[in-house]
Design an enzyme around this catalytic site. Structure first.
Site, mmCIF file in Angstrom:
data_model
loop_
_atom_site.group_PDB
_atom_site.id
_atom_site.type_symbol
_atom_site.label_atom_id
_atom_site.label_comp_id
_atom_site.label_asym_id
_atom_site.label_seq_id
_atom_site.Cartn_x
_atom_site.Cartn_y
_atom_site.Cartn_z
ATOM 1 N N ASN A 159 -11.613 3.856 29.581
ATOM 2 C CA ASN A 159 -10.287 4.442 29.625
ATOM 3 C C ASN A 159 -10.049 5.130 30.958
ATOM 4 O O ASN A 159 -10.704 6.126 31.286
ATOM 5 C CB ASN A 159 -10.142 5.441 28.464
ATOM 6 C CG ASN A 159 -8.876 6.261 28.537
ATOM 7 O OD1 ASN A 159 -7.930 5.919 29.238
ATOM 8 N ND2 ASN A 159 -8.862 7.368 27.807
ATOM 9 N N CYS A 160 -9.098 4.639 31.726
ATOM 10 C CA CYS A 160 -8.788 5.241 33.024
ATOM 11 C C CYS A 160 -8.421 6.711 32.883
ATOM 12 O O CYS A 160 -8.803 7.538 33.707
ATOM 13 C CB CYS A 160 -7.641 4.471 33.682
ATOM 14 S SG CYS A 160 -6.993 5.221 35.197
#
Length: 263
Positions: A159-160
């Site tokens: 997840n960025c």
């Protein structure tokens, strides 16, 4: 008018604008709402054209319709259930970016894109040069932003927005507001990034299995206000004029028939 004559005229217009770019004139492409694969194709095409000297530096903003998850260019592993996600009765697209980084959920966000040449060869310095206009624009809206501090451990998080690196921008409370990624070839850079505005916490939980950081930016500025503030900041930070010019039908034809692979 035949297609070859149209193409010649379009190339002439772009070259004229590109010549003006030496006089600090950039192209501004008005807001586009489209599927993620379309947006990525446009960014990749603008990068390719600029790297060949056929197109001036460009700033644009866009949104993703339908909702999508974009994967970093080198991100090969992700949860299998992402291929079966839906949002309000519509499948969530999986789209690969030409840039690096981790997965981003594009729902309730606004994406910016900058294509330019002549930046410092150091990647962090070029990030900071482009991020100046983001910091300045959001400051004019009353929001101070700072660079994240996460180290290389971020690569283990799909997840960025689950971590903030020195290429990302966070609020004073530590909430990551903008996640950015780059593609470089020589001195040409494509940098685009997602600004989380009104994300749905339930969808975020469904995708990443984690809780979305609560927002301290209430009430949020409208997308139009954000774009106006950021375009004004870009003119100041880069010392340029912005010439609004939507993509032409001929350019769209070139983008969608292009078989040039992403670098």
């Amino acid at each position: 008018m035949n297609l070859s004559l149209m193409a010649e005229r379009q190339l002439t217009q772009n070259l004229e604008l590109n010549t003006q770019s030496s006089q600090k004139v950039w192209r501004f492409i008005p807001l586009i709402q489209a599927p993620g694969w379309v947006q990525m194709a446009i960014d990749a095409w603008l990068f390719e054209q600029n790297s060949q000297g056929l197109h001036p530096p460009t700033l644009r903003f866009y949104t993703w319709q339908p909702v999508a998850i974009s994967l970093g260019y080198h991100q090969r592993q992700y949860p299998a259930h992402w291929q079966e996600l839906t949002w309000q009765g519509t499948s969530v697209d999986l789209v690969r970016r030409p840039t690096g980084g981790r997965a981003v959920l594009h729902q309730g966000d606004l994406t910016y894109s900058v294509v330019m040449s002549g930046l410092p060869p150091n990647r962090m310095q070029s990030y900071q040069k482009i991020c100046e206009f983001l910091i300045g624009g959001w400051r004019s809206l009353g929001v101070e932003l700072y660079y994240g501090k996460a180290g290389r451990g971020y690569i283990h998080n799909p997840n960025c927005f689950g971590t903030a690196t020195t290429a990302d921008l966070v609020t004073a409370e530590g909430r990551k507001l903008i996640g950015s990624a780059q593609l470089r070839r020589g001195t040409t850079v494509l940098q685009h990034g997602s600004m989380q505005l009104n994300p749905d916490s339930d969808l975020f939980q469904q995708v990443f299995g984690s809780t979305l950081q609560s927002s301290t930016l209430r009430p949020l500025p409208s997308a139009c206000s954000i774009i106006e503030a950021l375009t004004d900041a870009a003119k100041c930070c880069f010392g340029v004029k912005l010439q609004a010019q939507p993509l032409s039908d001929l350019e769209l034809q070139s983008i969608f028939r292009s078989d040039t692979p992403w670098p």
